[in-house]
Design a protein around this motif. Sequence first.
Motif, PDB file in Angstrom:
ATOM      1  N   MET A   1      41.178  51.165  43.485  1.00  0.00           N
ATOM      2  CA  MET A   1      42.800  50.800  43.102  1.00  0.00           C
ATOM      3  C   MET A   1      42.028  49.012  44.203  1.00  0.00           C
ATOM      4  O   MET A   1      41.887  49.624  45.365  1.00  0.00           O
ATOM      5  CB  MET A   1      43.677  51.638  44.095  1.00  0.00           C
ATOM      6  N   THR A   2      42.594  48.528  43.483  1.00  0.00           N
ATOM      7  CA  THR A   2      42.072  47.037  43.705  1.00  0.00           C
ATOM      8  C   THR A   2      43.947  46.536  44.911  1.00  0.00           C
ATOM      9  O   THR A   2      44.913  47.468  44.466  1.00  0.00           O
ATOM     10  CB  THR A   2      42.613  45.751  42.160  1.00  0.00           C
ATOM     11  N   ALA A   3      43.114  45.745  45.253  1.00  0.00           N
ATOM     12  CA  ALA A   3      44.176  45.292  46.401  1.00  0.00           C
ATOM     13  C   ALA A   3      45.399  44.228  46.906  1.00  0.00           C
ATOM     14  O   ALA A   3      44.620  43.936  45.712  1.00  0.00           O
ATOM     15  CB  ALA A   3      43.287  44.842  47.677  1.00  0.00           C
ATOM     16  N   LEU A   4      46.372  44.280  46.452  1.00  0.00           N
ATOM     17  CA  LEU A   4      47.579  44.098  46.355  1.00  0.00           C
ATOM     18  C   LEU A   4      47.353  42.341  46.537  1.00  0.00           C
ATOM     19  O   LEU A   4      46.895  42.291  47.613  1.00  0.00           O
ATOM     20  CB  LEU A   4      48.275  44.633  47.029  1.00  0.00           C
ATOM     21  N   PRO A   5      47.266  41.138  45.585  1.00  0.00           N
ATOM     22  CA  PRO A   5      47.056  40.246  46.063  1.00  0.00           C
ATOM     23  C   PRO A   5      48.142  39.606  46.817  1.00  0.00           C
ATOM     24  O   PRO A   5      48.485  38.383  46.150  1.00  0.00           O
ATOM     25  CB  PRO A   5      46.421  38.775  44.986  1.00  0.00           C
ATOM     26  N   TYR A   6      48.825  39.886  47.894  1.00  0.00           N
ATOM     27  CA  TYR A   6      49.683  39.708  48.530  1.00  0.00           C
ATOM     28  C   TYR A   6      49.431  38.575  48.903  1.00  0.00           C
ATOM     29  O   TYR A   6      50.891  37.483  48.423  1.00  0.00           O
ATOM     30  CB  TYR A   6      49.888  40.331  50.102  1.00  0.00           C
ATOM     31  N   TRP A   7      49.246  37.314  49.565  1.00  0.00           N
ATOM     32  CA  TRP A   7      49.396  35.711  50.039  1.00  0.00           C
ATOM     33  C   TRP A   7      49.236  35.169  48.301  1.00  0.00           C
ATOM     34  O   TRP A   7      50.046  34.432  48.891  1.00  0.00           O
ATOM     35  CB  TRP A   7      48.392  35.972  50.546  1.00  0.00           C
ATOM     36  N   ARG A   8      48.876  35.558  47.716  1.00  0.00           N
ATOM     37  CA  ARG A   8      48.819  34.697  45.815  1.00  0.00           C
ATOM     38  C   ARG A   8      49.692  34.499  45.767  1.00  0.00           C
ATOM     39  O   ARG A   8      50.050  33.886  45.242  1.00  0.00           O
ATOM     40  CB  ARG A   8      47.157  35.439  45.455  1.00  0.00           C
ATOM     41  N   LEU A   9      50.846  36.301  45.826  1.00  0.00           N
ATOM     42  CA  LEU A   9      51.857  35.796  45.457  1.00  0.00           C
ATOM     43  C   LEU A   9      53.026  35.313  45.732  1.00  0.00           C
ATOM     44  O   LEU A   9      53.934  34.843  45.374  1.00  0.00           O
ATOM     45  CB  LEU A   9      51.897  37.642  45.122  1.00  0.00           C
TER      46      LEU A   9
END
Length: 379
Positions: A1-9
């Motif tokens: 599962m691809t990690a959530l790009p939290y900081w980019r979003l």
Amino acid sequence: MTALPYWRLSSFYLFYFALLGATAPFLALYFNHLGFSSARIGELVAIPMLMRCVAPNIWGWLGDYTGRRLAIVRIGAVCTLVSFSLIFVSKTYAWLALVMALHAFFWHAVLPQFEVITLAHLKGQTSRYSQIRLWGSIGFILTVVAMGRLFEWLNLDIYPVAVVVIMAGIIVASLWVPNAQPENQGNRLAGDGFLLQLRRPGVLAFYACVALMQMSHGPYYTFLTLHLEHLGYSRVVIGMLWALGVVAEVLMFLAMSRILARFSVQRVLMVSFLLAALRWLLLGSFAEFFWVLLLAQVLHAATFGSFHAAAIHFVQRSFGARQQGQGQALYAALAGTGGALGALYSGYSWNLLGPTLTFSIASLAALAAAVIIGIRSEE
């Protein structure tokens, strides 16, 4: 599962809503600085909101048709900056109206498409949406506090420069975000047309309530800063008060996953509308009392925080993957319609009826939304 790009979003939301923090409290103040009347200020502020009636649906259809949502976000961000930069050419009413229309057409293309991208990255974990969206609130807070101090030190002529800098930040953040496409939410929803989904029980009533709620915000976003200045509050204090409202909003976003797990979306929306009706009465009649003003700003947790999070959740569950962009765009468009009507009526009524009656009309609009959602919940 691809990690959530939290900081980019999150970085995108930070800069996008930093721009809202630069415009909502200070755009009318800037137009007042240029010497425009309250009616002209209301019209100029209404123009970007009117563009929300048109632009999101055009870009939403294009996003659903092509699937190139991130490209739309990036192009919209660049064109927003370029078109707003035309403000340096002239400060006449007609030219400013053109600038407001042009930049808003592209600015309002951005968020609905980005909301779809964010929800696609979350892969059904919609409860985590609020944890990302709260960075938009933080961007708003930082901007209103910084600009409140900036305009105490410098002339308001610096305002357009500050706005352009924030717009450049939106462009940079959009280039950092990875793309994602929404997954089908079951065969029925994926195959049904947008209009068919729109006719599902409660959906049209929800959108009517969105328009009424945003209409009720008209005096708040157009004249609150001028209202508080007239009552003797400094620009630094006014900036802090705007920030307080968004701090309350952030705290609400942090709690929304637990709230939506316990209460229905309709219940959350109805309480938000009722508290909005109370808030506008307090701001219109008792804002000279600082403790009342503090309470009214804390209620921003409901009038925007819980309302917006519940509304996004409602739209996300009401439309299939292929109609998500149009569903979000219609939400933005109806919000724009209501916001434009609110800005227009408040611009004309501010001098004619005064702040108290102007905010009372806003309170009635929010109360009407509570009645509609209450009736639909019982059916």
